[in-house]
Design a protein around this motif. Sequence first.
Motif, PDB file in Angstrom:
ATOM      1  N   MET A   1     -17.344 -31.504 -67.505  1.00 51.01           N
ATOM      2  CA  MET A   1     -18.697 -31.359 -66.737  1.00 51.01           C
ATOM      3  C   MET A   1     -18.657 -30.180 -66.666  1.00 51.01           C
ATOM      4  O   MET A   1     -18.372 -29.741 -65.090  1.00 51.01           O
ATOM      5  CB  MET A   1     -19.307 -32.390 -66.492  1.00 51.01           C
ATOM      6  N   ILE A   2     -19.946 -29.194 -65.977  1.00 51.46           N
ATOM      7  CA  ILE A   2     -19.832 -27.921 -65.813  1.00 51.46           C
ATOM      8  C   ILE A   2     -20.451 -27.891 -65.014  1.00 51.46           C
ATOM      9  O   ILE A   2     -21.917 -28.830 -64.444  1.00 51.46           O
ATOM     10  CB  ILE A   2     -20.512 -26.264 -66.560  1.00 51.46           C
ATOM     11  N   ARG A   3     -20.908 -27.292 -63.802  1.00 48.38           N
ATOM     12  CA  ARG A   3     -21.444 -27.058 -61.632  1.00 48.38           C
ATOM     13  C   ARG A   3     -22.939 -26.756 -62.941  1.00 48.38           C
ATOM     14  O   ARG A   3     -22.997 -25.583 -62.218  1.00 48.38           O
ATOM     15  CB  ARG A   3     -20.981 -26.964 -61.804  1.00 48.38           C
ATOM     16  N   LEU A   4     -23.679 -27.755 -63.296  1.00 49.69           N
ATOM     17  CA  LEU A   4     -25.139 -27.175 -63.412  1.00 49.69           C
ATOM     18  C   LEU A   4     -25.855 -27.775 -63.558  1.00 49.69           C
ATOM     19  O   LEU A   4     -25.464 -29.432 -64.239  1.00 49.69           O
ATOM     20  CB  LEU A   4     -24.720 -26.475 -64.585  1.00 49.69           C
ATOM     21  N   LEU A   5     -26.921 -27.673 -62.894  1.00 51.08           N
ATOM     22  CA  LEU A   5     -28.119 -28.371 -62.512  1.00 51.08           C
ATOM     23  C   LEU A   5     -29.603 -28.356 -62.887  1.00 51.08           C
ATOM     24  O   LEU A   5     -29.140 -26.781 -62.522  1.00 51.08           O
ATOM     25  CB  LEU A   5     -28.206 -29.598 -61.149  1.00 51.08           C
ATOM     26  N   PRO A   6     -30.574 -28.827 -63.589  1.00 52.05           N
ATOM     27  CA  PRO A   6     -31.052 -30.545 -63.611  1.00 52.05           C
ATOM     28  C   PRO A   6     -29.547 -30.011 -64.917  1.00 52.05           C
ATOM     29  O   PRO A   6     -29.370 -29.367 -65.923  1.00 52.05           O
ATOM     30  CB  PRO A   6     -31.887 -30.781 -64.346  1.00 52.05           C
ATOM     31  N   THR A   7     -28.050 -31.138 -65.627  1.00 53.39           N
ATOM     32  CA  THR A   7     -27.088 -31.305 -66.579  1.00 53.39           C
ATOM     33  C   THR A   7     -28.117 -31.163 -67.875  1.00 53.39           C
ATOM     34  O   THR A   7     -29.756 -31.874 -68.009  1.00 53.39           O
ATOM     35  CB  THR A   7     -27.089 -33.072 -66.229  1.00 53.39           C
ATOM     36  N   PRO A   8     -27.585 -30.818 -68.344  1.00 51.88           N
ATOM     37  CA  PRO A   8     -28.113 -29.930 -69.698  1.00 51.88           C
ATOM     38  C   PRO A   8     -27.774 -30.621 -70.456  1.00 51.88           C
ATOM     39  O   PRO A   8     -26.654 -31.699 -70.802  1.00 51.88           O
ATOM     40  CB  PRO A   8     -27.155 -28.672 -69.883  1.00 51.88           C
ATOM     41  N   LYS A   9     -28.708 -31.021 -71.494  1.00 54.16           N
ATOM     42  CA  LYS A   9     -28.476 -31.850 -73.383  1.00 54.16           C
ATOM     43  C   LYS A   9     -27.294 -32.338 -73.951  1.00 54.16           C
ATOM     44  O   LYS A   9     -26.654 -32.985 -73.638  1.00 54.16           O
ATOM     45  CB  LYS A   9     -29.896 -31.347 -74.203  1.00 54.16           C
TER      46      LYS A   9
END
Length: 485
Positions: free
Chosen positions: A1-9
């Motif tokens: 899981m990539i480090r991206l917020l908010p978590t994409p769909k």
Amino acid sequence: MIRLLPTPKSCQTFGDEHISLAVAVCTDHKDFAPCQATLADFFAHAFEAALATDTAGGIELRFDAALAPDAYVIDTQNGCLVYASAPEGLCYAFASLLQLIEADGRGITVPKVRIEDRPDKPYRSLMVDLARCWHPFWQVLRFVDVCFLYKITYLHLHFADDQRYTLPSAAFPKLNKAGETYTAEQLAYLNDYAAARGVRLVPEIECPGHAAILNEHYPEVFGIRQDSEGEALYTELGVRVDHRSLINAGNERAFEGVKTLFREVCELFPNSQYIHIGGDEAAIKLWNTCADTRAYMKEKGITDVYELYSEYVGRVTDYILSLGRTPMVWEGFPVLGSERIDRRTVVIAWESHYQLAPELLKAGFQIINASWQPLYLVPSLTRRWDFRDILAWDVYNWQHWWEHSAATEHPINVAPTEQVMGSILCSWEMTYEQEMGRLMENLMAMSERVWTVERRRSEAEYKAAFSHCYGVVSRILMAGSGRAI
């Protein structure tokens, strides 16, 4: 899981592979051309490098009519292609890109991914109290930046309370204090600044309570008129709140004054769909002490000040609707008389004391979750909620610490419904220095839980992603601290 917020769909990754890009952004869609400047501005502050807007080989912005206005796609399998149908979705894509990009001054690298994303709830908001604690204008711009970077669509600005009236008023100039009033020029700049970043402003001034500033400077317009009968009743009631904080609900001149102030607000914020009228914590028993209000109640056949409270809120919200805007209020008016309030009015349910979320929903209102616990930041409380509390909460849940709230011993939950538009994190009575650290931590947790209502990350996964996101956002805010007018 990539480090991206908010978590994409949806996020499809391709191992650890990255691709290299030119330090540039381009588009062949005319409506997206102005958006290039927004990305270039944030890129410059995040990476201390200029992002060219007339060079190919970098980030490409493409129009896709099949996408919803709040949706976006990022595909970096062959170049970096960003798809959207409206600037709203494009701004969300930009916020994601700033977390994905790595730059070293010579070029850009991004992980090889395909992201398809859009929010579950349309209303995600930050409220900042500008009346109890004065905030210089540059700080207001930083709140816009945080909203953009955290995919928070609405910035709610509490401009007036007992202590200050921070908007310029031509009709009531004595409300304005030198050095603690935003100028019309600043507010025009703020409107444009927020619009370019996909952030919508929600201005608020308070009525009928929290209005001491109005009565202090214009008692002849807004003040309660106590006769001998009223003074005796005032003593009998023993109400703690001074009567100067309450607007006279029986004087037509006072109501015309309120209408004038809201008309000025609408003129100052021409792009704002929602106009917040306050509507909470009014010491309404004091209306019984006012000769004007008692006469008005008798004339209108209103037998109780609680019913008068709802009638007053209804009159103000009707006026906001007549101006072509949507009124918004705090949960504060009682059930009694609430049939007088137009159901187009949006209610922020916060205390679970005046009315409960299930009651408001049953009555036909659209509501926004501002559950005090865990969505409030208040300096006087020893109990503070952090990101863990918010990750454990959801948008259909109300909690409170106060013993008089119905949500204290037993949290209130409602069934999933579109009537719950989203949520708002509220920062009250705090200076910029007091609030920013807590705000940056808690606001992203709220964004995570409302962007996608179903929880997607464990606490450890969220912490790792937030650490990366916080580093990017901090660089941007520190670099941009001098950009105000």
